[in-house]
Design a protein around this motif. Structure first.
Motif, PDB file in Angstrom:
ATOM      1  N   SER A  76       0.829  -1.194   0.000  1.00  9.35           N
ATOM      2  CA  SER A  76       0.000   0.000   0.000  1.00  9.35           C
ATOM      3  C   SER A  76       0.873   1.257   0.000  1.00  9.35           C
ATOM      4  O   SER A  76       1.681   1.474   0.911  1.00  9.35           O
ATOM      5  N   LEU A  77       0.708   2.071  -1.006  1.00  4.91           N
ATOM      6  CA  LEU A  77       1.459   3.322  -1.097  1.00  4.91           C
ATOM      7  C   LEU A  77       1.053   4.273   0.025  1.00  4.91           C
ATOM      8  O   LEU A  77       1.892   5.005   0.557  1.00  4.91           O
ATOM      9  N   LYS A  78      -0.206   4.231   0.414  1.00  5.54           N
ATOM     10  CA  LYS A  78      -0.694   5.079   1.502  1.00  5.54           C
ATOM     11  C   LYS A  78       0.003   4.730   2.814  1.00  5.54           C
ATOM     12  O   LYS A  78       0.415   5.616   3.564  1.00  5.54           O
ATOM     13  N   MET A  79       0.147   3.445   3.092  1.00  2.39           N
ATOM     14  CA  MET A  79       0.797   3.023   4.326  1.00  2.39           C
ATOM     15  C   MET A  79       2.247   3.492   4.365  1.00  2.39           C
ATOM     16  O   MET A  79       2.707   4.035   5.365  1.00  2.39           O
ATOM     17  N   TRP A  80       2.975   3.311   3.262  1.00  3.35           N
ATOM     18  CA  TRP A  80       4.386   3.691   3.253  1.00  3.35           C
ATOM     19  C   TRP A  80       4.577   5.197   3.309  1.00  3.35           C
ATOM     20  O   TRP A  80       5.521   5.687   3.930  1.00  3.35           O
ATOM     21  N   SER A  81       3.669   5.944   2.706  1.00  3.89           N
ATOM     22  CA  SER A  81       3.784   7.401   2.811  1.00  3.89           C
ATOM     23  C   SER A  81       3.539   7.850   4.243  1.00  3.89           C
ATOM     24  O   SER A  81       4.210   8.767   4.734  1.00  3.89           O
ATOM     25  N   GLN A  82       2.605   7.204   4.940  1.00  3.21           N
ATOM     26  CA  GLN A  82       2.368   7.530   6.343  1.00  3.21           C
ATOM     27  C   GLN A  82       3.573   7.157   7.205  1.00  3.21           C
ATOM     28  O   GLN A  82       3.942   7.897   8.126  1.00  3.21           O
ATOM     29  N   ILE A  83       4.199   6.030   6.916  1.00  7.66           N
ATOM     30  CA  ILE A  83       5.368   5.600   7.688  1.00  7.66           C
ATOM     31  C   ILE A  83       6.523   6.577   7.500  1.00  7.66           C
ATOM     32  O   ILE A  83       7.182   6.976   8.459  1.00  7.66           O
ATOM     33  N   PHE A  84       6.779   6.991   6.259  1.00 10.74           N
ATOM     34  CA  PHE A  84       7.897   7.902   6.034  1.00 10.74           C
ATOM     35  C   PHE A  84       7.625   9.289   6.608  1.00 10.74           C
ATOM     36  O   PHE A  84       8.532   9.938   7.128  1.00 10.74           O
ATOM     37  N   ARG A  85       6.381   9.756   6.547  1.00 10.94           N
ATOM     38  CA  ARG A  85       6.054  11.035   7.180  1.00 10.94           C
ATOM     39  C   ARG A  85       6.215  10.945   8.687  1.00 10.94           C
ATOM     40  O   ARG A  85       6.742  11.849   9.322  1.00 10.94           O
ATOM     41  N   ALA A  86       5.763   9.834   9.280  1.00  9.19           N
ATOM     42  CA  ALA A  86       5.878   9.658  10.730  1.00  9.19           C
ATOM     43  C   ALA A  86       7.333   9.531  11.155  1.00  9.19           C
ATOM     44  O   ALA A  86       7.736  10.109  12.178  1.00  9.19           O
ATOM     45  N   SER A  87       8.137   8.808  10.382  1.00  7.55           N
ATOM     46  CA  SER A  87       9.548   8.668  10.754  1.00  7.55           C
ATOM     47  C   SER A  87      10.245  10.024  10.709  1.00  7.55           C
ATOM     48  O   SER A  87      11.042  10.346  11.591  1.00  7.55           O
ATOM     49  N   TRP A  88       9.940  10.840   9.711  1.00  8.11           N
ATOM     50  CA  TRP A  88      10.532  12.169   9.636  1.00  8.11           C
ATOM     51  C   TRP A  88      10.061  13.026  10.817  1.00  8.11           C
ATOM     52  O   TRP A  88      10.845  13.766  11.413  1.00  8.11           O
ATOM     53  N   ARG A  89       8.792  12.915  11.180  1.00  7.19           N
ATOM     54  CA  ARG A  89       8.251  13.670  12.305  1.00  7.19           C
ATOM     55  C   ARG A  89       8.981  13.298  13.595  1.00  7.19           C
ATOM     56  O   ARG A  89       9.316  14.173  14.396  1.00  7.19           O
ATOM     57  N   TYR A  90       9.271  12.018  13.801  1.00  2.55           N
ATOM     58  CA  TYR A  90       9.986  11.592  15.002  1.00  2.55           C
ATOM     59  C   TYR A  90      11.447  12.045  14.972  1.00  2.55           C
ATOM     60  O   TYR A  90      12.009  12.404  16.001  1.00  2.55           O
ATOM     61  N   ILE A  91      12.066  12.029  13.808  1.00  8.96           N
ATOM     62  CA  ILE A  91      13.473  12.423  13.720  1.00  8.96           C
ATOM     63  C   ILE A  91      13.653  13.909  14.012  1.00  8.96           C
ATOM     64  O   ILE A  91      14.623  14.302  14.663  1.00  8.96           O
ATOM     65  N   ILE A  92      12.741  14.763  13.575  1.00  9.36           N
ATOM     66  CA  ILE A  92      12.909  16.196  13.808  1.00  9.36           C
ATOM     67  C   ILE A  92      12.300  16.670  15.118  1.00  9.36           C
ATOM     68  O   ILE A  92      12.493  17.822  15.511  1.00  9.36           O
ATOM     69  N   SER A  93      11.599  15.809  15.831  1.00 10.44           N
ATOM     70  CA  SER A  93      10.956  16.195  17.083  1.00 10.44           C
ATOM     71  C   SER A  93      11.996  16.398  18.183  1.00 10.44           C
ATOM     72  O   SER A  93      12.918  15.595  18.351  1.00 10.44           O
ATOM     73  N   SER A  94      11.808  17.459  18.936  1.00 13.51           N
ATOM     74  CA  SER A  94      12.712  17.715  20.065  1.00 13.51           C
ATOM     75  C   SER A  94      12.357  16.853  21.274  1.00 13.51           C
ATOM     76  O   SER A  94      13.158  16.756  22.211  1.00 13.51           O
ATOM     77  N   GLN A  95      11.187  16.241  21.281  1.00 15.08           N
ATOM     78  CA  GLN A  95      10.776  15.402  22.403  1.00 15.08           C
ATOM     79  C   GLN A  95      11.359  13.995  22.335  1.00 15.08           C
ATOM     80  O   GLN A  95      11.400  13.294  23.341  1.00 15.08           O
ATOM     81  N   VAL A  96      11.817  13.573  21.168  1.00 15.40           N
ATOM     82  CA  VAL A  96      12.417  12.245  21.005  1.00 15.40           C
ATOM     83  C   VAL A  96      13.898  12.353  21.349  1.00 15.40           C
ATOM     84  O   VAL A  96      14.586  13.264  20.879  1.00 15.40           O
TER      85      VAL A  96
END
Length: 83
Positions: free
Chosen positions: A8-28
């Motif tokens: 599913s392209l939708k699933m992988w786009s959500q995973i990559f957006r979420a991974s980027w969100r976690y990488i740039i988050s100051s809380q992680v």
């Protein structure tokens, strides 16, 4: 997990957006960020079985991104879905 979901392209786009969100988050924590980025960077840089063929590099990156996002979703539930 069903095979349709894996492709599913939708699933992988959500995973990559979420991974980027976690990488740039100051809380992680930095350790959690490095737990994903170091193995991915090493796999892309070090010579492997099929040199100059990026298919396997992308596949490993996708699997690690899926693992990373599921781990961060459990560890940081407040950051899920961009909150």
């Amino acid at each position: 997990m069903k095979w349709r979901r894996w492709f599913s392209l939708k699933m992988w786009s959500q995973i990559f957006r979420a991974s980027w969100r976690y990488i740039i988050s100051s809380q992680v924590t930095l350790g959690d960020k490095l737990l994903f980025t170091i193995p991915v960077l090493l796999y892309w840089v070090l010579p492997d079985v099929m040199p100059f063929v990026p298919i396997d590099d992308i596949g490993v990156t996708m699997l690690l991104a899926g693992w990373f996002v599921s781990r961060m979703d459990r560890k940081y539930p407040g950051l899920r879905n961009g909150r």
